[in-house]
Design a protein around this motif. Structure first.
Motif, PDB file in Angstrom:
ATOM      1  N   ASN A  10       0.794  -1.229   0.000  1.00 63.98           N
ATOM      2  CA  ASN A  10       0.000   0.000   0.000  1.00 63.98           C
ATOM      3  C   ASN A  10       0.830   1.285   0.000  1.00 63.98           C
ATOM      4  O   ASN A  10       0.267   2.352  -0.172  1.00 63.98           O
ATOM      5  N   ASN A  11       2.148   1.186   0.192  1.00 62.83           N
ATOM      6  CA  ASN A  11       2.952   2.404   0.022  1.00 62.83           C
ATOM      7  C   ASN A  11       3.253   2.640  -1.455  1.00 62.83           C
ATOM      8  O   ASN A  11       3.680   3.726  -1.839  1.00 62.83           O
ATOM      9  N   ALA A  12       3.032   1.594  -2.283  1.00 59.95           N
ATOM     10  CA  ALA A  12       3.184   1.773  -3.734  1.00 59.95           C
ATOM     11  C   ALA A  12       1.919   2.394  -4.304  1.00 59.95           C
ATOM     12  O   ALA A  12       1.971   3.363  -5.065  1.00 59.95           O
ATOM     13  N   CYS A  72      -0.439  14.563  -9.010  1.00 56.33           N
ATOM     14  CA  CYS A  72       0.194  13.470  -8.240  1.00 56.33           C
ATOM     15  C   CYS A  72       1.156  14.058  -7.205  1.00 56.33           C
ATOM     16  O   CYS A  72       1.394  15.279  -7.192  1.00 56.33           O
ATOM     17  N   GLY A  73       1.714  13.162  -6.404  1.00 56.25           N
ATOM     18  CA  GLY A  73       2.673  13.604  -5.395  1.00 56.25           C
ATOM     19  C   GLY A  73       3.912  14.212  -6.028  1.00 56.25           C
ATOM     20  O   GLY A  73       4.460  15.200  -5.536  1.00 56.25           O
ATOM     21  N   THR A  74       4.355  13.617  -7.121  1.00 51.88           N
ATOM     22  CA  THR A  74       5.560  14.120  -7.789  1.00 51.88           C
ATOM     23  C   THR A  74       5.351  15.556  -8.264  1.00 51.88           C
ATOM     24  O   THR A  74       6.232  16.411  -8.094  1.00 51.88           O
ATOM     25  N   SER A  76       3.333  17.715  -7.000  1.00 55.98           N
ATOM     26  CA  SER A  76       3.283  18.585  -5.813  1.00 55.98           C
ATOM     27  C   SER A  76       4.697  18.877  -5.320  1.00 55.98           C
ATOM     28  O   SER A  76       5.027  20.030  -4.993  1.00 55.98           O
ATOM     29  N   ASP A  77       5.555  17.848  -5.273  1.00 57.39           N
ATOM     30  CA  ASP A  77       6.939  18.050  -4.827  1.00 57.39           C
ATOM     31  C   ASP A  77       7.682  19.000  -5.764  1.00 57.39           C
ATOM     32  O   ASP A  77       8.351  19.945  -5.322  1.00 57.39           O
ATOM     33  N   SER A  78       7.554  18.751  -7.063  1.00 58.18           N
ATOM     34  CA  SER A  78       8.237  19.606  -8.039  1.00 58.18           C
ATOM     35  C   SER A  78       7.747  21.041  -7.938  1.00 58.18           C
ATOM     36  O   SER A  78       8.547  21.980  -7.952  1.00 58.18           O
ATOM     37  N   GLU A 100      15.122  10.836   0.763  1.00 61.54           N
ATOM     38  CA  GLU A 100      13.882  11.296   0.125  1.00 61.54           C
ATOM     39  C   GLU A 100      13.495  10.364  -1.019  1.00 61.54           C
ATOM     40  O   GLU A 100      14.318   9.616  -1.561  1.00 61.54           O
ATOM     41  N   HIS A 101      12.251  10.494  -1.436  1.00 59.24           N
ATOM     42  CA  HIS A 101      11.769   9.804  -2.638  1.00 59.24           C
ATOM     43  C   HIS A 101      12.459  10.427  -3.857  1.00 59.24           C
ATOM     44  O   HIS A 101      12.802  11.615  -3.828  1.00 59.24           O
ATOM     45  N   PRO A 102      12.625   9.646  -4.950  1.00 58.65           N
ATOM     46  CA  PRO A 102      13.228  10.224  -6.159  1.00 58.65           C
ATOM     47  C   PRO A 102      12.511  11.493  -6.652  1.00 58.65           C
ATOM     48  O   PRO A 102      13.129  12.325  -7.331  1.00 58.65           O
ATOM     49  N   ALA A 103      11.250  11.656  -6.309  1.00 60.64           N
ATOM     50  CA  ALA A 103      10.517  12.867  -6.720  1.00 60.64           C
ATOM     51  C   ALA A 103      11.218  14.120  -6.210  1.00 60.64           C
ATOM     52  O   ALA A 103      11.170  15.182  -6.852  1.00 60.64           O
ATOM     53  N   VAL A 104      11.863  14.020  -5.075  1.00 65.21           N
ATOM     54  CA  VAL A 104      12.611  15.156  -4.517  1.00 65.21           C
ATOM     55  C   VAL A 104      14.090  15.029  -4.883  1.00 65.21           C
ATOM     56  O   VAL A 104      14.714  15.988  -5.347  1.00 65.21           O
ATOM     57  N   ASN A 151       9.028   8.208   5.707  1.00 67.75           N
ATOM     58  CA  ASN A 151       9.768   7.547   4.632  1.00 67.75           C
ATOM     59  C   ASN A 151       8.937   6.430   3.999  1.00 67.75           C
ATOM     60  O   ASN A 151       8.364   5.604   4.714  1.00 67.75           O
ATOM     61  N   ASN A 152       8.938   6.397   2.682  1.00 66.07           N
ATOM     62  CA  ASN A 152       8.129   5.409   1.970  1.00 66.07           C
ATOM     63  C   ASN A 152       8.650   3.980   2.128  1.00 66.07           C
ATOM     64  O   ASN A 152       7.894   3.028   2.067  1.00 66.07           O
ATOM     65  N   GLU A 153       9.960   3.812   2.350  1.00 61.60           N
ATOM     66  CA  GLU A 153      10.505   2.450   2.440  1.00 61.60           C
ATOM     67  C   GLU A 153      10.447   1.875   3.848  1.00 61.60           C
ATOM     68  O   GLU A 153      10.172   0.694   4.027  1.00 61.60           O
ATOM     69  N   THR A 176       7.456  19.827   2.970  1.00 56.03           N
ATOM     70  CA  THR A 176       7.514  18.425   3.383  1.00 56.03           C
ATOM     71  C   THR A 176       6.722  17.559   2.414  1.00 56.03           C
ATOM     72  O   THR A 176       5.598  17.911   2.018  1.00 56.03           O
ATOM     73  N   ASP A 177       7.329  16.445   2.032  1.00 59.97           N
ATOM     74  CA  ASP A 177       6.658  15.445   1.223  1.00 59.97           C
ATOM     75  C   ASP A 177       5.907  14.549   2.214  1.00 59.97           C
ATOM     76  O   ASP A 177       6.512  13.711   2.891  1.00 59.97           O
ATOM     77  N   ALA A 178       4.595  14.794   2.299  1.00 56.98           N
ATOM     78  CA  ALA A 178       3.785  14.041   3.279  1.00 56.98           C
ATOM     79  C   ALA A 178       2.992  12.935   2.587  1.00 56.98           C
ATOM     80  O   ALA A 178       1.964  12.482   3.099  1.00 56.98           O
ATOM     81  N   VAL A 179       3.497  12.490   1.432  1.00 58.69           N
ATOM     82  CA  VAL A 179       2.770  11.495   0.632  1.00 58.69           C
ATOM     83  C   VAL A 179       2.482  10.226   1.436  1.00 58.69           C
ATOM     84  O   VAL A 179       1.413   9.639   1.316  1.00 58.69           O
ATOM     85  N   GLN A 180       3.439   9.795   2.281  1.00 57.22           N
ATOM     86  CA  GLN A 180       3.215   8.560   3.040  1.00 57.22           C
ATOM     87  C   GLN A 180       2.639   8.829   4.432  1.00 57.22           C
ATOM     88  O   GLN A 180       2.330   7.882   5.150  1.00 57.22           O
ATOM     89  N   ALA A 181       2.530  10.076   4.795  1.00 58.66           N
ATOM     90  CA  ALA A 181       2.011  10.399   6.134  1.00 58.66           C
ATOM     91  C   ALA A 181       0.521  10.744   6.092  1.00 58.66           C
ATOM     92  O   ALA A 181      -0.246  10.348   6.978  1.00 58.66           O
ATOM     93  N   GLY A 201      -3.008  11.340  -4.083  1.00 54.55           N
ATOM     94  CA  GLY A 201      -4.307  10.680  -3.917  1.00 54.55           C
ATOM     95  C   GLY A 201      -4.226   9.165  -3.835  1.00 54.55           C
ATOM     96  O   GLY A 201      -4.850   8.541  -2.984  1.00 54.55           O
ATOM     97  N   HIS A 202      -3.397   8.575  -4.728  1.00 44.27           N
ATOM     98  CA  HIS A 202      -3.438   7.110  -4.821  1.00 44.27           C
ATOM     99  C   HIS A 202      -2.759   6.405  -3.650  1.00 44.27           C
ATOM    100  O   HIS A 202      -2.793   5.186  -3.559  1.00 44.27           O
ATOM    101  N   LYS A 203      -2.163   7.186  -2.740  1.00 43.17           N
ATOM    102  CA  LYS A 203      -1.598   6.567  -1.539  1.00 43.17           C
ATOM    103  C   LYS A 203      -2.605   6.578  -0.393  1.00 43.17           C
ATOM    104  O   LYS A 203      -2.345   6.056   0.674  1.00 43.17           O
ATOM    105  N   LEU A 204      -3.747   7.260  -0.602  1.00 43.91           N
ATOM    106  CA  LEU A 204      -4.742   7.275   0.486  1.00 43.91           C
ATOM    107  C   LEU A 204      -6.141   6.895   0.003  1.00 43.91           C
ATOM    108  O   LEU A 204      -7.138   7.431   0.447  1.00 43.91           O
TER     109      LEU A 204
HETATM  110  N1  PLP Z   1       6.870  10.893  -2.313  1.00 47.86           N
HETATM  111  C1  PLP Z   1       6.808   9.730  -1.659  1.00 47.86           C
HETATM  112  C2  PLP Z   1       7.316   9.661  -0.244  1.00 47.86           C
HETATM  113  C3  PLP Z   1       6.267   8.603  -2.276  1.00 47.86           C
HETATM  114  O1  PLP Z   1       6.210   7.444  -1.613  1.00 47.86           O
HETATM  115  C4  PLP Z   1       5.801   8.719  -3.602  1.00 47.86           C
HETATM  116  C5  PLP Z   1       5.310   7.534  -4.329  1.00 47.86           C
HETATM  117  O2  PLP Z   1       5.745   6.415  -4.095  1.00 47.86           O
HETATM  118  C6  PLP Z   1       5.874   9.962  -4.239  1.00 47.86           C
HETATM  119  C7  PLP Z   1       6.414  11.031  -3.560  1.00 47.86           C
HETATM  120  C8  PLP Z   1       5.362  10.162  -5.631  1.00 47.86           C
HETATM  121  O3  PLP Z   1       3.958  10.175  -5.628  1.00 47.86           O
HETATM  122  P1  PLP Z   1       3.156   9.973  -6.999  1.00 47.86           P
HETATM  123  O4  PLP Z   1       3.248   8.541  -7.353  1.00 47.86           O
HETATM  124  O5  PLP Z   1       1.756  10.382  -6.672  1.00 47.86           O
HETATM  125  O6  PLP Z   1       3.775  10.875  -8.000  1.00 47.86           O
END
Ligand code: PLP
Length: 400
Positions: A10-12, A72-74, A76-78, A100-104, A151-153, A176-181, A201-204
């Motif tokens: 579910n973190n994916a 998406c989260g990416t 938002s981070d960008s 951090e996630h690769p998005a950051v 952290n996502n991992e 803050t990247d709160a995608v997993q929080a 969205g797709h993480k919640l």
């Molecule tokens: N940030 C974190 C911590 C994530 O876990 C993810 C997705 O795995 C992302 C950003 C990217 O989110 P999205 O897939 O919505 O672009």
């Protein structure tokens, strides 16, 4: 492949909540108007965007006008990081973390190639940050400090409120990247020093293709997408109404169920973790001593590869993930576990189980039993033997 899927990844991504899909339907059929249109039909749709914005704001203790819907989260981070560096062109320094996630991370690497200096804060063996390092790293040159909430991992939670105060004291913005929080632990931005916060969205339990960015009221903001006046000029492009309605409903559900569900999910996670660690020798829970979000456990199994475990789990219909990234034929251990200085013999054999409100005790029981069998099978055929360190493993070498 068995028919029934046990979804522990579910973190994916998460299963979209049926309630969210139900609320989205009319906006994919009869309520297709453009919310910017002056006519009644458009106005009707606009009302539902407002409701979604209120629901999203409630989840994080923000004001509705501080919510910008994104894809998406990416995005938002960008948007957040680009906005911060463009709004403060004289500041050429960024602070983030190694985990951090690769998005950051990949955006920071790109900005480095454009002349920015980036400080990547280290973590300790449990994946925790040392805020004194941030105090030393942030200077009057720092445009933005970007530190993930969870952290996502590993699920390890960072003290982002304290970090935001440190950034503010240096005149830097804090993202803050709160995608997993978001949706898993309480977030209240009412009296916070956090300037920007990303949600996906797709993480919640909303569908893929929608996210949001919180941008504090009064913040100097430079849009990433420029064009029309949508989202108060902060994110151009006709709104993805059905998906925004979906994320709104998912935020409402997450807030309503958080208290009850987070303790239920935590109990399921803790039970899975304990059963695995108690029944399988040579394991370690990555970040197990740190504060974590309730749904995530990342466990390393010494002397075997995470990918082999995943394949055998998959044969039993169990979905999980491993931290390694397969790049050009060689498996790189996870950058998060490497930053935590996990020994190679452990880092290559890590599995992340991330559970959700839809998982059950029966599933935990099944997965715990399967794991004991799978690890025993793999260790039998492992070139490293059944848990005895070999020359290769002592050298931190990696075969395959
Ligand atoms: N940030 C974190 C911590 C994530 O876990 C993810 C997705 O795995 C992302 C950003 C990217 O989110 P999205 O897939 O919505 O672009």
């Amino acid at each position: 492949m068995t028919e029934k899927i046990i979804y522990f990844d579910n973190n994916a991504t998460t299963k979209p909540a049926p309630e969210a899909l139900e609320e989205m339907k009319p906006f994919l059929t009869e309520l297709y108007g453009n919310p910017s249109s002056m006519h009644y039909f458009g106005g009707q749709v606009q009302k539902y965007l407002d409701i979604a914005r209120e629901r999203a704001a409630s989840l994080i203790g923000a004001n509705p006008e501080e919510i910008i819907f994104t894809s998406c989260g990416t995005e938002s981070d960008s948007t957040a990081i680009w906005s911060a560096v463009r709004a403060n062109p004289e500041r050429k320094h960024i602070v983030t973390t190694q985990v951090e996630h690769p998005a950051v991370l990949n955006l920071c690497k790109f900005l480095q190639s454009q002349g920015y200096k980036v400080t990547y804060l280290a973590v300790d063996g449990e994946g925790r940050l040392n805020l004194d390092e941030l105090k030393n790293a942030a200077t009057k040159e720092t445009a933005v400090v970007s530190i993930m909430w969870a952290n996502n991992e590993t699920g390890v939670v960072f003290p982002v409120e304290e970090a935001a105060q440190i950034a503010r004291a240096k005149g830097a913005l804090f993202h803050t990247d709160a995608v997993q929080a978001a949706g898993k632990i309480p977030i209240n931005l009412k009296n916070s020093k956090i300037d920007m916060l990303s949600v996906s969205g797709h993480k919640l339990h909303a569908p893929k293709g929608v996210g949001l960015l919180y941008a504090r009221k009064g913040l100097k903001f430079v849009p990433f997408m420029m064009g029309g006046h949508q989202e108060k000029g902060r994110r151009a492009g006709t709104e993805n109404v059905p998906y925004i309605v979906g994320i709104g409903k998912a935020c409402e559900l997450a807030l309503k169920n958080m208290k009850h569900e987070s303790s239920r999910v935590r109990a399921l996670r803790d039970s899975l973790e304990k059963r695995i660690v108690d029944s399988i020798p040579n394991t370690r829970v990555n970040g197990g001593k740190a504060e974590r979000i309730p749904n995530t456990t990342n466990i390393s199994f010494e002397y075997i590869e995470g990918e082999s475990i995943l394949l055998l789990l998959s044969e039993k219909g169990i979905c999980a993930s491993s931290g390694s990234a397969c790049t050009s034929g060689s498996l790189e251990p996870s950058h998060v576990l490497m930053a935590m200085q996990s020994p190679h013999t452990f880092a290559h054999g890590s599995i992340r189980f991330s559970i959700s409100v839809y998982n059950t005790e029966e599933e935990i029981d099944f997965v715990a039993k399967q794991m004991a069998d799978i690890v025993a099978r793999l260790r039998k055929i492992s070139p490293f033997g059944e848990g005895k360190p070999t020359e290769l493993s002592l050298n931190n070498g990696y075969a395959g």
